[in-house]
Design an enzyme around this catalytic site. Structure first.
Site, short mmCIF file in Angstrom:
data_model
loop_
_atom_site.label_atom_id
_atom_site.label_comp_id
_atom_site.label_asym_id
_atom_site.label_seq_id
_atom_site.Cartn_x
_atom_site.Cartn_y
_atom_site.Cartn_z
N GLN A 97 -2.99 1.43 25.62
CA GLN A 97 -3.26 0.07 25.25
C GLN A 97 -4.60 -0.54 25.88
OE1 GLN A 97 -1.18 -1.88 22.55
NE2 GLN A 97 -3.13 -2.85 22.27
N HIS A 130 -6.25 8.17 29.46
CA HIS A 130 -6.32 8.20 27.99
C HIS A 130 -7.80 8.01 27.34
CE1 HIS A 130 -5.19 8.65 24.01
NE2 HIS A 130 -5.53 7.31 23.70
N LYS A 193 -6.08 12.64 13.08
CA LYS A 193 -4.81 12.02 13.08
C LYS A 193 -4.98 10.40 12.76
CE LYS A 193 -2.40 10.63 17.10
NZ LYS A 193 -1.84 11.12 18.20
N ARG A 197 -1.62 0.93 12.13
CA ARG A 197 -1.21 0.17 13.49
C ARG A 197 0.02 -0.52 13.40
NH1 ARG A 197 -3.15 2.24 18.04
NH2 ARG A 197 -4.78 3.55 17.75
N GLY A 227 6.43 13.63 21.38
CA GLY A 227 6.21 15.06 20.97
C GLY A 227 5.69 14.98 19.43
#
Ligand code: R5P
Length: 302
Positions: A97, A130, A193, A197, A227
């Protein structure tokens, strides 16, 4: 033994902390930890005054509990007026985030950074955060180390693949996939992908022009949580004729029945680092971390 420093670890991070303490010949202090039935943590630790403190603590699920434990240890070190406190947080929670995706959302990584700063954090090291852009926004000095060279070494040493291809499960991971493919001297491509949201629903497709048919595939991601991203990728790749599917990731959180669902989806093996301890933590971060810690405690000022 190096007596000016101490490594502090919680029970969850003990395996990694022990390896680092042995390599660096530094005393290891395991904090005394109790979890109450309502989930609150109680921490007791011996005095660390006059020592350089290296706190080894990942913030994997239960995320908030582990974060709170980190805050408490840091607070205690700071209260004892320790000047050199280094946080080794191989998995830094909330780094996904990293922006206000929908208007009104709280940017949680900003909150984590602000709290750490308020309770005395000066230096933090993590692995494969990330989004690298977060680093410059954090109010504390943060280093991010890539585990990809170590993951690549594992693939070179322990697997034999047929016409391998690296695949990123989303466009956000393209740089990661490129880095791995470069080290392994093979090609890479990416799936697309798209996450809604609002509902959280994810749609994945392959628009690349490199064939995956009859090839062994290495899917690389930073985190495996539920996963689902990897399972969606596996379905598409299998439909396109891929042979074996290997998953590489830095942080295998593997929530609930993720492992079984990944195996059911046709994943042949999962290879992760020991940023969090689990059965798939086959790649050891202790050597890289020891070298890193050695450099900064040697050059610290106290
Ligand atoms: C998101 O973009 C990350 O890189 C990972 O792909 C994601 O966090 C994995 O989560 P999950 O396993 O729940 O799909």
């Amino acid at each position: 033994m190096r007596t000016d420093s101490i490594i502090i670890s919680t029970p969850d991070n003990l395996q990694l902390a022990k390896k680092i303490a042995n390599r660096l010949d530094i005393k290891l202090q395991e904090v005394d930890m109790q979890i109450f039935s309502d989930g609150e943590s109680k921490i007791r630790m011996n005095s660390v005054s006059n020592k350089k403190c290296i706190i080894i603590h990942s913030t994997h699920p239960p995320t908030d509990q582990h974060l709170m434990q980190l805050f408490m240890i840091l607070y205690k070190c700071n209260k004892e007026a320790v000047r050199d406190i280094y946080i080794v947080c191989p998995y830094l929670a909330y780094s996904r985030q990293d922006k206000e995706f929908i208007q009104g959302e709280v940017v949680s990584i900003d909150v984590v950074g602000k709290i750490l700063q308020c309770i005395g954090a000066r230096k933090l090291v993590t692995f494969d955060i990330h989004n690298q852009d977060v680093l410059s926004k954090l109010p504390i000095d943060t280093d991010n180390i890539s585990a990809i060279p170590l993951l690549a070494d594992y693939m070179k040493n322990y697997t034999r693949l047929n016409d391998p291809l690296v695949i990123s499960p989303d466009n956000g991971g393209i740089d990661r996939a490129k880095q791995l493919a470069n080290i392994l001297h093979i090609n890479m491509s990416s799936l697309t992908k798209v996450r809604d949201r609002i509902t959280g629903n994810v749609q994945t497709r392959y628009e690349g022009n490199i064939s995956v048919s009859h090839r062994d595939i290495i899917i690389i991601d930073d985190i495996i949580s539920t996963g689902n991203s990897i399972i969606n990728a596996a379905k598409i790749l299998k439909d396109l004729g891929a042979e074996k599917l290997f998953v590489l990731c830095t942080h295998a959180l593997l929530l609930e029945d993720a492992v079984q669902r990944l195996l059911n989806a046709g994943i042949n093996d999962i290879i992760a680092t020991n940023s969090t301890q689990n059965n798939f933590a086959k790649v050891d971060l202790s050597s890289t971390l020891s070298e890193y810690i050695d450099t900064f405690i040697t050059h610290a000022h106290s």
